[in-house]
Design an enzyme around this catalytic site. Structure first.
Site, short mmCIF file in Angstrom:
data_model
loop_
_atom_site.label_atom_id
_atom_site.label_comp_id
_atom_site.label_asym_id
_atom_site.label_seq_id
_atom_site.Cartn_x
_atom_site.Cartn_y
_atom_site.Cartn_z
N ARG A 202 0.85 -1.18 0.00
CA ARG A 202 0.00 0.00 0.00
C ARG A 202 0.89 1.23 0.00
NH1 ARG A 202 -3.75 -2.57 -1.54
NH2 ARG A 202 -5.65 -3.10 -0.42
N HIS A 250 -1.52 0.74 -9.80
CA HIS A 250 -2.17 -0.24 -8.91
C HIS A 250 -2.75 -1.42 -9.70
CE1 HIS A 250 -4.11 -0.53 -4.66
NE2 HIS A 250 -4.03 -1.73 -5.20
#
Ligand code: GLV
Length: 287
Positions: A202, A250
């Site tokens: 993350r 992502h």
């Protein structure tokens, strides 16, 4: 799924009475509206966003996706980044642009010790894949893990030693209060010279300003980043413009529809039979 009634949540209609919801970053109104929910299936591996929602009642069971085709994608991503830097492919691209026959010396796998932060289902697959290619691989996790060909480091006390033998660092940790900001100047400066960072966990694992400065200072040679504090990455962010940084949006491991459906349908059936299921999040642990 015979025996199940399936509907799309309609915030404007009456509550559906659903006991199970499949969610990705749901709005808080879901929990005020559908008060009969007992189980939430997260349509991703990381549950950090859900655990930041106090609106989710304590009795609601949160279940994360387990691998579901994501681990192999993460392994591919890490392998691609590793081969690109360890085999000098970028230099060859640049040489081609100058029609230059670049007969530089070959590289050795031994010069690229890999460290994988996080050895859950995804991290274990990443570590195993890179070890199978012959790179020296170590992994760091909360408790010791036995993965063939992978040196195991466990616990906070072992982190400096793990970092000190690592040149290519791959982060696949879950985001928890303990791991937030774990990639910072203090930890990254322990890596071997010429280090490369891959972050597929993350964005909040990384102190982005620290990395920007360390790249400038030559303390870190490069980075391959799939996740960011702000997504989409803002247009003026220095990562976009730094040739040492490779940005992807992502996509390192996408949630695969068929695999995820099969896994969730199987678990719903188990729950209906009153059986225990795997992948249930321990809220106090954070994943
Ligand atoms: O980021 C994606 C996931 O958590 O699966």
């Amino acid at each position: 799924m015979p025996g199940c009634r399936i509907s799309v949540w309609n915030p404007d209609g009456p509550p559906s009475g659903a006991e199970v919801a499949l969610v990705w970053r749901p709005p808080v109104q879901l929990f005020q509206h559908e008060t009969g929910l007992k189980t939430l299936f997260n349509l991703g591996a990381g549950v950090d966003a859900l655990l930041k929602m106090p609106e989710i009642p304590d009795h609601v069971r949160i279940v994360r996706l387990e691998d579901a085709g994501m681990a192999v994608q993460m392994a591919e991503y890490a392998l691609y980044a590793l081969l690109r830097v360890s085999r000098d492919f970028e230099a060859f691209d640049q040489a081609q642009a100058r029609q230059h026959w670049d007969t530089r010396e070959g590289t050795r796998q031994a010069d690229w010790p890999v460290g994988v932060l996080g050895l859950g289902q995804v991290g274990a697959r990443v570590a195993q894949t890179l070890a199978d290619f012959g790179y020296p691989v170590a992994g760091w996790s909360r408790s010791p893990r036995q993965i063939p060909g992978v040196e195991s480091f466990a616990g906070e006390a072992a982190l400096p030693e793990f970092l000190g033998r690592t040149r290519f660092l791959v982060n696949v940790l879950p985001l928890t209060p303990d791991t937030q900001g774990i990639l910072n100047r203090e930890t990254l400066s322990r890596l071997l010279p010429g280090a490369h960072l891959v972050n597929v966990g993350r964005g909040e694992h990384l102190v982005e300003d620290d990395l920007v400065q360390m790249l400038e200072e030559g303390e870190i040679a490069g980075a391959t980043l799939d996740v960011f504090h702000t997504e989409p990455l803002p247009k003026d962010h220095p990562f976009w413009h730094d040739p040492r940084v490779h940005v992807t949006p992502h996509i390192a491991a996408r949630t695969l529809r068929d695999e995820s459906i099969a896994q969730i349908a199987g678990k719903v059936a188990q729950l209906k039979r009153g059986e225990a299921i795997t992948g249930v999040v321990e809220r106090s642990r954070g994943y």
